[in-house]
Design a protein around this motif. Structure first.
Motif, mmCIF file in Angstrom:
data_model
loop_
_atom_site.group_PDB
_atom_site.id
_atom_site.type_symbol
_atom_site.label_atom_id
_atom_site.label_comp_id
_atom_site.label_asym_id
_atom_site.label_seq_id
_atom_site.Cartn_x
_atom_site.Cartn_y
_atom_site.Cartn_z
ATOM 1 N N LEU A 269 27.779 51.410 51.766
ATOM 2 C CA LEU A 269 29.085 51.999 52.044
ATOM 3 C C LEU A 269 28.996 52.743 53.365
ATOM 4 O O LEU A 269 28.092 53.567 53.565
ATOM 5 C CB LEU A 269 29.501 52.968 50.930
ATOM 6 N N GLY A 270 29.907 52.426 54.263
ATOM 7 C CA GLY A 270 29.939 53.108 55.543
ATOM 8 C C GLY A 270 30.903 54.283 55.512
ATOM 9 O O GLY A 270 31.958 54.219 54.877
ATOM 10 N N ILE A 271 30.515 55.364 56.203
ATOM 11 C CA ILE A 271 31.339 56.571 56.238
ATOM 12 C C ILE A 271 31.555 56.977 57.687
ATOM 13 O O ILE A 271 30.590 57.209 58.427
ATOM 14 C CB ILE A 271 30.677 57.737 55.469
ATOM 15 N N ASN A 272 32.807 57.030 58.105
ATOM 16 C CA ASN A 272 33.175 57.574 59.407
ATOM 17 C C ASN A 272 33.664 59.005 59.235
ATOM 18 O O ASN A 272 34.241 59.352 58.202
ATOM 19 C CB ASN A 272 34.293 56.741 60.059
ATOM 20 N N GLY A 273 33.450 59.836 60.259
ATOM 21 C CA GLY A 273 33.932 61.207 60.216
ATOM 22 C C GLY A 273 32.991 62.162 59.523
ATOM 23 O O GLY A 273 33.388 63.279 59.157
ATOM 24 N N SER A 274 31.762 61.759 59.311
ATOM 25 C CA SER A 274 30.756 62.637 58.724
ATOM 26 C C SER A 274 29.436 62.380 59.446
ATOM 27 O O SER A 274 29.313 61.449 60.250
ATOM 28 C CB SER A 274 30.615 62.393 57.225
ATOM 29 N N SER A 275 28.437 63.181 59.149
ATOM 30 C CA SER A 275 27.144 63.062 59.818
ATOM 31 C C SER A 275 26.092 62.538 58.854
ATOM 32 O O SER A 275 26.266 62.577 57.631
ATOM 33 C CB SER A 275 26.706 64.415 60.350
ATOM 34 N N VAL A 276 24.997 62.061 59.423
ATOM 35 C CA VAL A 276 23.884 61.609 58.596
ATOM 36 C C VAL A 276 23.409 62.733 57.685
ATOM 37 O O VAL A 276 23.175 62.539 56.483
ATOM 38 C CB VAL A 276 22.724 61.103 59.485
ATOM 39 N N ALA A 277 23.298 63.943 58.230
ATOM 40 C CA ALA A 277 22.810 65.073 57.430
ATOM 41 C C ALA A 277 23.764 65.399 56.301
ATOM 42 O O ALA A 277 23.337 65.681 55.158
ATOM 43 C CB ALA A 277 22.605 66.289 58.330
ATOM 44 N N ALA A 278 25.079 65.350 56.578
ATOM 45 C CA ALA A 278 26.059 65.693 55.544
ATOM 46 C C ALA A 278 26.069 64.645 54.434
ATOM 47 O O ALA A 278 26.155 64.982 53.243
ATOM 48 C CB ALA A 278 27.442 65.825 56.172
ATOM 49 N N VAL A 279 25.997 63.377 54.820
ATOM 50 C CA VAL A 279 25.967 62.323 53.794
ATOM 51 C C VAL A 279 24.672 62.401 52.996
ATOM 52 O O VAL A 279 24.670 62.271 51.757
ATOM 53 C CB VAL A 279 26.132 60.936 54.448
ATOM 54 N N GLN A 280 23.560 62.646 53.667
ATOM 55 C CA GLN A 280 22.265 62.785 52.983
ATOM 56 C C GLN A 280 22.332 63.897 51.947
ATOM 57 O O GLN A 280 21.897 63.729 50.800
ATOM 58 C CB GLN A 280 21.167 63.088 54.005
ATOM 59 N N ALA A 281 22.890 65.032 52.328
ATOM 60 C CA ALA A 281 22.988 66.164 51.406
ATOM 61 C C ALA A 281 23.921 65.843 50.245
ATOM 62 O O ALA A 281 23.643 66.212 49.088
ATOM 63 C CB ALA A 281 23.480 67.399 52.158
ATOM 64 N N THR A 282 25.018 65.152 50.512
ATOM 65 C CA THR A 282 25.973 64.801 49.459
ATOM 66 C C THR A 282 25.339 63.873 48.430
ATOM 67 O O THR A 282 25.438 64.110 47.217
ATOM 68 C CB THR A 282 27.212 64.123 50.070
ATOM 69 N N VAL A 283 24.679 62.832 48.903
ATOM 70 C CA VAL A 283 24.082 61.866 47.980
ATOM 71 C C VAL A 283 22.935 62.509 47.200
ATOM 72 O O VAL A 283 22.795 62.297 45.989
ATOM 73 C CB VAL A 283 23.596 60.621 48.737
ATOM 74 N N SER A 284 22.137 63.319 47.880
ATOM 75 C CA SER A 284 21.029 64.001 47.188
ATOM 76 C C SER A 284 21.548 64.908 46.090
ATOM 77 O O SER A 284 20.896 65.060 45.040
ATOM 78 C CB SER A 284 20.202 64.806 48.193
ATOM 79 N N GLY A 285 22.710 65.515 46.307
ATOM 80 C CA GLY A 285 23.289 66.379 45.291
ATOM 81 C C GLY A 285 23.840 65.621 44.096
ATOM 82 O O GLY A 285 23.982 66.181 43.006
ATOM 83 N N ILE A 286 24.160 64.341 44.312
ATOM 84 C CA ILE A 286 24.691 63.511 43.220
ATOM 85 C C ILE A 286 23.566 62.893 42.401
ATOM 86 O O ILE A 286 23.629 62.822 41.171
ATOM 87 C CB ILE A 286 25.594 62.400 43.793
ATOM 88 N N PHE A 296 18.046 55.543 47.710
ATOM 89 C CA PHE A 296 19.042 55.316 48.759
ATOM 90 C C PHE A 296 18.449 55.627 50.119
ATOM 91 O O PHE A 296 17.422 56.313 50.250
ATOM 92 C CB PHE A 296 20.278 56.191 48.517
ATOM 93 N N THR A 297 19.115 55.088 51.131
ATOM 94 C CA THR A 297 18.813 55.441 52.514
ATOM 95 C C THR A 297 20.122 55.812 53.207
ATOM 96 O O THR A 297 21.191 55.279 52.855
ATOM 97 C CB THR A 297 18.146 54.288 53.274
ATOM 98 N N VAL A 298 20.039 56.710 54.163
ATOM 99 C CA VAL A 298 21.188 57.095 54.983
ATOM 100 C C VAL A 298 20.753 57.006 56.438
ATOM 101 O O VAL A 298 19.718 57.543 56.814
ATOM 102 C CB VAL A 298 21.678 58.514 54.653
ATOM 103 N N ALA A 299 21.546 56.306 57.234
ATOM 104 C CA ALA A 299 21.180 56.130 58.637
ATOM 105 C C ALA A 299 22.443 55.920 59.468
ATOM 106 O O ALA A 299 23.499 55.536 58.941
ATOM 107 C CB ALA A 299 20.246 54.937 58.798
ATOM 108 N N GLN A 300 22.288 56.162 60.751
ATOM 109 C CA GLN A 300 23.387 55.879 61.668
ATOM 110 C C GLN A 300 23.597 54.361 61.728
ATOM 111 O O GLN A 300 22.628 53.594 61.809
ATOM 112 C CB GLN A 300 23.061 56.406 63.063
ATOM 113 N N ASP A 301 24.837 53.937 61.637
ATOM 114 C CA ASP A 301 25.143 52.515 61.728
ATOM 115 C C ASP A 301 25.224 52.145 63.201
ATOM 116 O O ASP A 301 26.166 52.526 63.906
ATOM 117 C CB ASP A 301 26.461 52.195 61.018
#
Length: 511
Positions: A269-286, A296-301
């Motif tokens: 799933l791609g996310i625009n308007g957020s940062s790698v760090a913010a998405v990483q923190a969100t997924v880790s919290g879930i 999971f992995t989170v990286a700049q597309d």
């Protein structure tokens, strides 16, 4: 002095006595040893066919290699090909076949009715992951059990008929439903099939239907948002409780390996308007213990821009759904499917299941109602009714498998848990009491044990997960199938030999 009997009367009486003797139950006390001897001859070439089927996986209705191998074996490779009547491309399906063999001792007239048992063979594979459901073993079991049964009947002098139906496309289009409509199963009351899996059990199979929802809008990001809003809505519905018994609605996103009956092991799933760090923190919290085996992995597309979340494991789509839920309300955040950003249409398939057929439409209606305002269309495929556990035969199998010739197996039981679905339920035509849910009648007896092909101490996936394909190709798995095929042949011979036992097995019919 009583009158002398006429020669004609004597001839008729002698013929009647001979026929009666020929149709009386035979002594089958040597059957286990006999079947072991027969198996040593018939099983190896059939195993070679199954290995070739595993090595050359074919999708439903395209199983030409499997069909041709089997037909060739029974028409040209046997020492006596006349033992079987072979019908290739049967019942209007290019990859269906029928095998039939009858044995009549000399005293049984050609027109006399003889008992019949049928065996089912499946051989279709899954998109992208081959025989990860083990249908190479279902084909092998049906062919081997039928061949052993036929040979034993001849050796023991038992009048009977054996039929095998090769049934294409169990996975997607319920091939047995098509064959049923064509009359493939007419006139035979008892059908055997055995399914490889990760545990031994005689158990029901659930009812199933797929709801295919299409989403479309003017932009890719809006389509993805709408589709994920629907995924969130159905997830909330399933969390609060679907109607029916043990009901589920599992989503499959139609990207990459999207086949509805393949466990998706990777979703992005791609996310625009957020940062790698913010998405990483969100997924880790879930991510917690409710996502066993998920990473999971989170990286700049680097192609689309934005952030690429890729989830791996048994329920990766659920992790992306919850990530969408957490981020979707934030201003300026939008979503895309990496590698698919030119698409403005997306299909989501909900694999909808319930323990009992009578509840399936209620579950389907609940799911479709909650997403109807978001979709451009919703369609469904062929329903798979629930398969119910037939009485009598499970106990016969379980007791037989406890004996030494069949492995002294003590881990078999009758279970109430339905692990999957099967289109063999169309043959059964189960009638279930609407209140008690008890099986009260059926069109045919369908005996469908699930048997373990996983070696003790070795890791084992479940059917439709990619690693199960490797399990289904091991020597150990073929050894397990030989034992189960031989045990089903044993039971088939007993039924064909003993009218009282056959009556017990078929007592549920016509109720």
């Amino acid at each position: 002095m009583p009158p002398l009997l006429s020669p004609i009367f004597l001839a008729l009486a002698t013929a009647t006595l001979a026929q009666t003797q020929a149709t009386q139950p035979r002594d089958i006390s040597t059957l286990p040893t006999l079947l072991q001897s027969i198996s040593a001859t018939v099983f190896p070439p059939l195993k070679a066919i199954a290995v070739s089927i595993w090595s050359n996986p074919e999708l439903g209705l395209s199983e030409h290699h499997a069909h041709d191998l089997i037909v060739d074996h029974f028409t040209t490779q046997l020492a006596d090909p006349s033992l079987w009547t072979v019908t290739p491309h049967a019942f209007g399906l290019p990859t269906a076949f029928k095998l039939e063999s009858s044995f009549r001792p000399p005293a049984v007239p050609p027109t006399a009715a003889i008992p019949t048992i049928g065996f089912l063979a499946e051989y279709d594979a899954l998109v992208g992951i081959g025989h990860a459901c083990g249908h190479n073993h279902i084909a092998l079991n049906g062919l081997a059990a039928a061949s052993m049964t036929r040979a034993a009947l001849t050796s023991l002098g038992i009048a009977a008929r054996v039929v095998v139906i090769g049934t294409p496309d169990e996975e997607n289009m319920a091939g047995k439903h098509t064959l049923l409509q064509a009359g493939a199963f007419d006139g035979i009351d008892v059908w055997f099939e055995a399914h490889p899996t990760s545990a031994n059990a005689v158990q029901p199979m659930n009812a199933r239907v797929n709801a295919i929802a299409s989403f479309a809008s003017a932009s890719h990001t809006q389509t993805v948002r709408t589709a994920y809003e629907a995924l969130v809505a159905v997830r909330d519905l399933t969390t609060s409780g679907l109607p029916g018994t043990s009901s589920s609605a599992v989503p499959v996103e139609e990207v990459g390996m999207f086949e509805c009956n393949v466990v998706q092991g990777q979703i992005s799933l791609g996310i625009n308007g957020s940062s790698v760090a913010a998405v990483q923190a969100t997924v880790s919290g879930i991510l917690d213990s409710t996502y066993p085996g998920v990473t999971f992995t989170v990286a700049q597309d680097t192609i689309e821009g934005g952030v690429n979340l890729t989830a791996f494991g048994p329920v990766p789509l659920v992790l992306t759904i919850e990530t969408f839920r957490a981020l979707s309300a934030q201003p300026g955040v939008s979503f895309f499917l990496p590698g698919n950003t030119t698409h403005t249409e997306l299909d989501i398939i909900w694999d909808i299941r319930s323990r009992y057929t009578q509840d399936l439409n209620t579950v389907l209606n609940a799911v479709t109602a909650i997403v109807d305002d978001k979709t451009t269309s919703i369609t469904t495929d062929t329903i798979y009714p629930a398969l119910e556990v037939t009485p009598f035969l499970p106990g016969v199998l379980i007791d037989l498998l406890k004996t030494a010739p069949y492995g002294s197996q003590t881990d078999w039981a009758v279970s109430t848990f339905a692990p999957a679905s099967t289109d063999a339920s169309w043959l059964q035509g189960a009638v279930v009491d609407p209140t008690t849910k008890a099986l009260v009648g059926a069109d045919r007896v369908v005996f469908h044990p699930n048997f373990n092909i996983c070696q003790a101490g070795e890791p084992c996936a479940f059917n439709h997960e990619p690693p199960f394909r490797d399990v289904a190709g091991t020597d150990f798995s073929y050894t397990r199938t030989e034992v189960i095929a031989r045990s089903l042949a044993h039971i088939a011979v007993e039924l064909l030999n003993d009218p009282a036992m056959m009556a017990n097995a078929t007592a549920i019919l016509g109720s």
